[in-house]
Design a protein around this motif. Structure first.
Motif, PDB file in Angstrom:
ATOM      1  N   MET A   1       0.840  -1.183   0.000  1.00  0.00           N
ATOM      2  CA  MET A   1       0.000   0.000   0.000  1.00  0.00           C
ATOM      3  C   MET A   1       0.876   1.234   0.000  1.00  0.00           C
ATOM      4  O   MET A   1       1.887   1.296   0.665  1.00  0.00           O
ATOM      5  CB  MET A   1      -0.906  -0.018   1.223  1.00  0.00           C
ATOM      6  N   THR A   2       0.447   2.262  -0.726  1.00  0.00           N
ATOM      7  CA  THR A   2       1.192   3.502  -0.862  1.00  0.00           C
ATOM      8  C   THR A   2       1.099   4.382   0.363  1.00  0.00           C
ATOM      9  O   THR A   2       2.013   5.112   0.673  1.00  0.00           O
ATOM     10  CB  THR A   2       0.657   4.308  -2.057  1.00  0.00           C
ATOM     11  N   GLY A   3      -0.024   4.379   1.044  1.00  0.00           N
ATOM     12  CA  GLY A   3      -0.186   5.270   2.180  1.00  0.00           C
ATOM     13  C   GLY A   3      -1.247   4.767   3.133  1.00  0.00           C
ATOM     14  O   GLY A   3      -2.017   3.887   2.813  1.00  0.00           O
ATOM     15  N   GLY A   4      -1.273   5.354   4.319  1.00  0.00           N
ATOM     16  CA  GLY A   4      -2.208   4.919   5.334  1.00  0.00           C
ATOM     17  C   GLY A   4      -3.495   5.710   5.393  1.00  0.00           C
ATOM     18  O   GLY A   4      -4.409   5.334   6.102  1.00  0.00           O
ATOM     19  N   PHE A   5      -3.583   6.808   4.635  1.00  0.00           N
ATOM     20  CA  PHE A   5      -4.771   7.657   4.670  1.00  0.00           C
ATOM     21  C   PHE A   5      -5.452   7.666   3.305  1.00  0.00           C
ATOM     22  O   PHE A   5      -4.785   7.703   2.282  1.00  0.00           O
ATOM     23  CB  PHE A   5      -4.399   9.096   5.035  1.00  0.00           C
ATOM     24  N   VAL A   6      -6.767   7.654   3.332  1.00  0.00           N
ATOM     25  CA  VAL A   6      -7.550   7.803   2.111  1.00  0.00           C
ATOM     26  C   VAL A   6      -8.366   9.070   2.261  1.00  0.00           C
ATOM     27  O   VAL A   6      -9.022   9.278   3.285  1.00  0.00           O
ATOM     28  CB  VAL A   6      -8.494   6.601   1.888  1.00  0.00           C
ATOM     29  N   THR A   7      -8.317   9.919   1.261  1.00  0.00           N
ATOM     30  CA  THR A   7      -9.112  11.144   1.251  1.00  0.00           C
ATOM     31  C   THR A   7     -10.007  11.097   0.028  1.00  0.00           C
ATOM     32  O   THR A   7      -9.552  10.774  -1.067  1.00  0.00           O
ATOM     33  CB  THR A   7      -8.209  12.394   1.177  1.00  0.00           C
ATOM     34  N   ALA A   8     -11.276  11.406   0.230  1.00  0.00           N
ATOM     35  CA  ALA A   8     -12.227  11.502  -0.885  1.00  0.00           C
ATOM     36  C   ALA A   8     -12.810  12.898  -0.875  1.00  0.00           C
ATOM     37  O   ALA A   8     -13.033  13.483   0.185  1.00  0.00           O
ATOM     38  CB  ALA A   8     -13.335  10.473  -0.736  1.00  0.00           C
ATOM     39  N   ALA A  50     -16.318  12.457  -8.047  1.00  0.00           N
ATOM     40  CA  ALA A  50     -15.578  12.327  -6.786  1.00  0.00           C
ATOM     41  C   ALA A  50     -14.138  11.928  -7.105  1.00  0.00           C
ATOM     42  O   ALA A  50     -13.872  11.296  -8.126  1.00  0.00           O
ATOM     43  CB  ALA A  50     -16.228  11.299  -5.874  1.00  0.00           C
ATOM     44  N   GLN A  51     -13.235  12.306  -6.209  1.00  0.00           N
ATOM     45  CA  GLN A  51     -11.824  11.964  -6.342  1.00  0.00           C
ATOM     46  C   GLN A  51     -11.383  11.214  -5.091  1.00  0.00           C
ATOM     47  O   GLN A  51     -11.830  11.546  -3.990  1.00  0.00           O
ATOM     48  CB  GLN A  51     -10.984  13.224  -6.504  1.00  0.00           C
ATOM     49  N   PHE A  52     -10.500  10.238  -5.288  1.00  0.00           N
ATOM     50  CA  PHE A  52     -10.019   9.408  -4.188  1.00  0.00           C
ATOM     51  C   PHE A  52      -8.499   9.386  -4.204  1.00  0.00           C
ATOM     52  O   PHE A  52      -7.883   9.054  -5.215  1.00  0.00           O
ATOM     53  CB  PHE A  52     -10.561   7.984  -4.321  1.00  0.00           C
ATOM     54  N   TYR A  53      -7.903   9.756  -3.066  1.00  0.00           N
ATOM     55  CA  TYR A  53      -6.455   9.827  -2.919  1.00  0.00           C
ATOM     56  C   TYR A  53      -6.019   8.860  -1.825  1.00  0.00           C
ATOM     57  O   TYR A  53      -6.654   8.783  -0.778  1.00  0.00           O
ATOM     58  CB  TYR A  53      -6.031  11.239  -2.506  1.00  0.00           C
ATOM     59  N   VAL A  54      -4.903   8.156  -2.066  1.00  0.00           N
ATOM     60  CA  VAL A  54      -4.286   7.306  -1.051  1.00  0.00           C
ATOM     61  C   VAL A  54      -2.898   7.885  -0.824  1.00  0.00           C
ATOM     62  O   VAL A  54      -2.124   8.051  -1.765  1.00  0.00           O
ATOM     63  CB  VAL A  54      -4.197   5.842  -1.513  1.00  0.00           C
ATOM     64  N   ASP A  55      -2.591   8.224   0.430  1.00  0.00           N
ATOM     65  CA  ASP A  55      -1.334   8.911   0.717  1.00  0.00           C
ATOM     66  C   ASP A  55      -0.878   8.583   2.135  1.00  0.00           C
ATOM     67  O   ASP A  55      -1.582   7.923   2.890  1.00  0.00           O
ATOM     68  CB  ASP A  55      -1.539  10.427   0.561  1.00  0.00           C
ATOM     69  N   ASP A  56       0.293   9.107   2.515  1.00  0.00           N
ATOM     70  CA  ASP A  56       0.819   8.862   3.857  1.00  0.00           C
ATOM     71  C   ASP A  56       0.261   9.841   4.889  1.00  0.00           C
ATOM     72  O   ASP A  56       0.597   9.769   6.059  1.00  0.00           O
ATOM     73  CB  ASP A  56       2.349   8.888   3.856  1.00  0.00           C
ATOM     74  N   ARG A  57      -0.588  10.769   4.443  1.00  0.00           N
ATOM     75  CA  ARG A  57      -1.258  11.697   5.352  1.00  0.00           C
ATOM     76  C   ARG A  57      -2.551  12.150   4.683  1.00  0.00           C
ATOM     77  O   ARG A  57      -2.698  12.033   3.474  1.00  0.00           O
ATOM     78  CB  ARG A  57      -0.366  12.898   5.658  1.00  0.00           C
ATOM     79  N   PRO A  58      -3.490  12.687   5.449  1.00  0.00           N
ATOM     80  CA  PRO A  58      -4.725  13.170   4.827  1.00  0.00           C
ATOM     81  C   PRO A  58      -4.446  14.355   3.908  1.00  0.00           C
ATOM     82  O   PRO A  58      -3.546  15.150   4.176  1.00  0.00           O
ATOM     83  CB  PRO A  58      -5.593  13.627   6.001  1.00  0.00           C
ATOM     84  N   LEU A  59      -5.180  14.443   2.839  1.00  0.00           N
ATOM     85  CA  LEU A  59      -5.092  15.591   1.952  1.00  0.00           C
ATOM     86  C   LEU A  59      -6.072  16.638   2.459  1.00  0.00           C
ATOM     87  O   LEU A  59      -7.254  16.365   2.606  1.00  0.00           O
ATOM     88  CB  LEU A  59      -5.456  15.183   0.521  1.00  0.00           C
ATOM     89  N   LEU A  60      -5.574  17.818   2.749  1.00  0.00           N
ATOM     90  CA  LEU A  60      -6.411  18.895   3.261  1.00  0.00           C
ATOM     91  C   LEU A  60      -6.679  19.915   2.164  1.00  0.00           C
ATOM     92  O   LEU A  60      -5.916  20.008   1.199  1.00  0.00           O
ATOM     93  CB  LEU A  60      -5.743  19.547   4.471  1.00  0.00           C
ATOM     94  N   PRO A  61      -7.749  20.700   2.284  1.00  0.00           N
ATOM     95  CA  PRO A  61      -8.062  21.692   1.249  1.00  0.00           C
ATOM     96  C   PRO A  61      -6.865  22.589   0.939  1.00  0.00           C
ATOM     97  O   PRO A  61      -6.198  23.087   1.827  1.00  0.00           O
ATOM     98  CB  PRO A  61      -9.210  22.504   1.867  1.00  0.00           C
ATOM     99  N   GLY A  62      -6.572  22.724  -0.364  1.00  0.00           N
ATOM    100  CA  GLY A  62      -5.488  23.583  -0.804  1.00  0.00           C
ATOM    101  C   GLY A  62      -4.115  22.936  -0.817  1.00  0.00           C
ATOM    102  O   GLY A  62      -3.154  23.524  -1.294  1.00  0.00           O
ATOM    103  N   GLU A  63      -3.999  21.702  -0.316  1.00  0.00           N
ATOM    104  CA  GLU A  63      -2.702  21.028  -0.294  1.00  0.00           C
ATOM    105  C   GLU A  63      -2.478  20.224  -1.568  1.00  0.00           C
ATOM    106  O   GLU A  63      -3.409  19.785  -2.207  1.00  0.00           O
ATOM    107  CB  GLU A  63      -2.610  20.074   0.902  1.00  0.00           C
TER     108      GLU A  63
END
Length: 177
Positions: A1-8, A50-63
């Motif tokens: 897995m690429t990261g521990g957080f999923v952001t949608a 909708a968009q789905f991101y998998v990363d090592d941290r949550p994606l926050l608005p504007g990041e």
């Protein structure tokens, strides 16, 4: 897995950010982000995205993403389609694909990738919303491009369809990131 957080984000309700960490949270995140619209009247004609991101941290608005890999989906009338983007591939390699379901269904509604630009997914790539959810769940669980579907290379964020529903791109559009 690429990261521990999923952001949608997306789903037509003011583009909310939904974050999940645990596997059961990831499944719920997909169900929430791809829920049926309860809009009526003119609003019912809007295609949702909708968009789905998998990363090592949550994606926050504007990041910005650190992984530069994500899945975008469009859906409408209980059907949808998915585009997978991987901007980490080497220069000249494929970097954007549309999921192609294992079985084709006749008489599907058109589903937009981007309604504003009139960019529709090819009809052969549209699938029932439950099948689309399974593809997205596979992405958010594994952090890799799903293997449960075939993939059509598009290498673009915009395309046009010909009369048969196939993607038409010019040579100058290829590999535009």
């Amino acid at each position: 897995m690429t990261g521990g957080f999923v952001t949608a984000l997306g789903s037509g309700i003011g583009d909310p950010y939904i974050v999940a960490v645990e596997p059961e949270q990831r499944d719920r995140l997909v169900r929430l982000a791809l829920r049926d619209s309860d809009h009526g009247g003119i609003a019912a004609r809007n295609h949702l995205r909708a968009q789905f991101y998998v990363d090592d941290r949550p994606l926050l608005p504007g990041e910005r993403l650190s992984t530069r890999r994500w899945m975008e989906v469009g859906y409408f009338a209980k059907f949808g389609a998915a585009l997978f983007i991987d901007e980490t591939t080497p220069e000249g390699a494929d970097w954007a694909w549309i999921a192609v379901p294992q079985r084709r269904i006749a008489d599907l509604p058109g589903v937009y990738y981007d309604q504003d630009s009139q960019t529709q997914f090819p009809p052969r790539c549209v699938m029932p919303i439950d099948e689309l959810r399974e593809v997205v769940v596979e992405w958010v669980r594994a952090g890799e491009r799903p293997t449960s579907v075939d993939w059509l290379v598009v290498n673009n964020f915009r395309w046009k369809l010909d009369g048969a529903g196939d993607i038409v791109t010019s040579d100058d559009q290829r590999n535009m990131r």
